[in-house]
Motif scaffolding. Structure first.
Motif, mmCIF file in Angstrom:
data_model
loop_
_atom_site.group_PDB
_atom_site.id
_atom_site.type_symbol
_atom_site.label_atom_id
_atom_site.label_comp_id
_atom_site.label_asym_id
_atom_site.label_seq_id
_atom_site.Cartn_x
_atom_site.Cartn_y
_atom_site.Cartn_z
ATOM 1 N N ASP A 117 0.842 -1.197 0.000
ATOM 2 C CA ASP A 117 0.000 0.000 0.000
ATOM 3 C C ASP A 117 0.876 1.246 0.000
ATOM 4 O O ASP A 117 1.051 1.931 1.013
ATOM 5 C CB ASP A 117 -0.920 -0.016 1.226
ATOM 6 C CG ASP A 117 -1.905 1.152 1.229
ATOM 7 O OD1 ASP A 117 -1.974 1.870 0.208
ATOM 8 O OD2 ASP A 117 -2.602 1.331 2.251
ATOM 9 N N ARG A 171 1.705 4.754 -2.453
ATOM 10 C CA ARG A 171 1.049 5.548 -3.491
ATOM 11 C C ARG A 171 1.755 5.448 -4.844
ATOM 12 O O ARG A 171 1.106 5.296 -5.885
ATOM 13 C CB ARG A 171 0.965 7.011 -3.045
ATOM 14 C CG ARG A 171 -0.034 7.836 -3.826
ATOM 15 C CD ARG A 171 -0.291 9.162 -3.138
ATOM 16 N NE ARG A 171 -0.850 8.966 -1.815
ATOM 17 C CZ ARG A 171 -2.146 8.752 -1.580
ATOM 18 N NH1 ARG A 171 -2.984 8.686 -2.594
ATOM 19 N NH2 ARG A 171 -2.573 8.610 -0.343
ATOM 20 N N THR A 211 -4.110 5.930 3.261
ATOM 21 C CA THR A 211 -3.970 4.811 2.334
ATOM 22 C C THR A 211 -4.030 5.279 0.887
ATOM 23 O O THR A 211 -4.628 6.318 0.570
ATOM 24 C CB THR A 211 -5.073 3.768 2.576
ATOM 25 O OG1 THR A 211 -4.934 2.713 1.638
ATOM 26 C CG2 THR A 211 -6.449 4.387 2.428
ATOM 27 N N ALA A 212 -3.404 4.492 0.004
ATOM 28 C CA ALA A 212 -3.433 4.804 -1.425
ATOM 29 C C ALA A 212 -4.582 4.110 -2.137
ATOM 30 O O ALA A 212 -4.783 4.316 -3.332
ATOM 31 C CB ALA A 212 -2.099 4.403 -2.066
ATOM 32 N N ASP A 237 -8.342 3.800 -2.951
ATOM 33 C CA ASP A 237 -9.516 4.677 -2.855
ATOM 34 C C ASP A 237 -10.756 3.885 -2.428
ATOM 35 O O ASP A 237 -10.818 2.658 -2.511
ATOM 36 C CB ASP A 237 -9.764 5.395 -4.185
ATOM 37 C CG ASP A 237 -9.902 4.427 -5.351
ATOM 38 O OD1 ASP A 237 -10.787 3.549 -5.293
ATOM 39 O OD2 ASP A 237 -9.112 4.529 -6.308
#
Length: 368
Positions: free
Chosen positions: A266, A268, A298-299, A301
């Motif tokens: 996790d 980005r 968190t990356a 969505d």
């Protein structure tokens, strides 16, 4: 009437090895699948062994079958494998040796094995197994999982010494003398193993001991949990994500797929690289708290997490631990017996192929 216990050697022996192996033995379908894959590699074997140059070597097909047996039965060394080959009719039948054929010397077996693994045969063998039509129909082409695991190197922590030679060692006799680690800051930038220079001192989590190791990676399809790709890299904090991108780049086609993984992925920048490759990241959320008590951003969505497939991928991805568990436990790769990243990579990839082979007979026999 009681039978006689008298032992007399017969002058001639007529032993049909195939008749000695029962019809429903699990090695029969495994041998059939392996032989089909080895037949596809005939051109690669010919390129490794130039014609009319030197004496005939151990046939590479028999060599690979023997290495598969070593993984199936967790045999620790080549010497022990050759001893087993001397008297075990099942081993002789699977490899292709006759009853009267002599088993190979363990040193000759090791030299031929290293030559074979240097030609990237292990990866080609794994792909040849998966390319068979009856195996290919078992695999998912849309949903995958990835993970990494540490593989302990064949080197002692005592061999991890300063590159400049300025070690704080107490006086002591013998090559296995005590090492002085007290108040010594060790890192991969200043120290290196004298036994396996490519191994790295690394630990995967807090509270775990650092050890000389490599990092193994596997890409698994989610339908039946078969390993479709894998490899070994040096152990670093970014190795898992870098190896994942390399395996995704090797896959045929560029259709959209999903990829399940644990929270270590996790990140980005990594998520952006996945989306650029038409990969939907079904990755666990890394929500640990910072030192200030705030949850990490968190990356992944919310739209991805709300999709029903996300929860399914999170359940399926844990099956990759079964692959690593079998490789380390049954196949004996918790601590690898070879040195150097290239050899470790070849042995690890062959173990992935062996894992697929032990699972395929039941999968192929199951009703469609």
């Amino acid at each position: 009437m009681r039978g006689s216990d008298e032992r007399t050697g017969s002058l001639f022996s007529y032993v049909n090895l195939d008749a000695r192996v029962r019809r429903d033995h699990p090695l029969r379908p495994i041998q059939e699948i392996a032989n089909a894959a080895l037949g596809d590699l005939s051109a690669d074997f010919s390129a490794l062994y130039p014609p009319r140059l030197g004496r005939p070597s151990i046939p590479p097909e028999r060599l690979l079958r023997a290495m598969l047996l070593q993984a199936f039965y967790g045999i620790r060394s080549e010497r022990q494998l050759m001893e087993r080959m001397e008297f075990d009719l099942l081993f002789r039948w699977f490899v292709g040796l006759g009853v009267d054929d002599a088993a190979w010397d363990h040193s000759s077996f090791t030299k031929n094995r290293d030559r074979l693994l240097a030609g990237e045969i292990a990866g080609k063998f794994l792909r040849a197994i998966l390319a068979q039509p009856r195996v290919k129909r078992l695999m998912s082409s849309d949903h995958f999982s990835v993970d990494g695991t540490l593989i302990e190197a064949w080197a002692s922590t005592k061999s991890f010494r300063r590159v400049d030679g300025d070690d704080n060692d107490p006086e002591g006799p013998g090559r296995n003398a005590e090492r002085g680690f007290h108040k010594e800051k060790r890192s991969n930038q200043t120290h290196q193993s004298t036994t396996d220079p490519q191994a790295r001192l690394y630990k995967k989590g807090d509270g775990q001991p650092a050890q000389l190791c490599y990092m193994g990676h596997a890409l698994m399809e989610n339908r039946h949990g078969l390993a479709v790709d894998g490899g070994v890299t040096q152990a670093t904090g970014t190795a898992e994500r870098e190896a994942t991108l390399a395996m995704l780049d090797r896959r045929p086609g560029r259709r959209r797929i999903t990829l399940g993984a644990d929270k270590a992925y996790d990140v980005r920048a990594f998520i952006g690289q996945l989306r650029a490759r038409r990969v939907t990241p079904h990755i666990a959320v890394d929500g640990h708290l910072s030192k200030l008590g705030k949850p990490r951003s968190t990356a992944i969505d919310g739209r991805t997490r709300r999709h029903p497939g996300y929860a399914i991928s999170q359940r399926c991805r844990k099956r990759i631990e079964e692959v690593f568990g079998w490789i380390k436990g049954a196949a004996g790769l918790a601590k690898v017996k070879v040195r150097g990243r290239a050899k470790v990579d070849a042995v690890f990839t062959l173990a992935l192929a062996a894992y697929n082979l032990i699972r395929l007979p039941k999968l192929l026999a199951a009703p469609a």
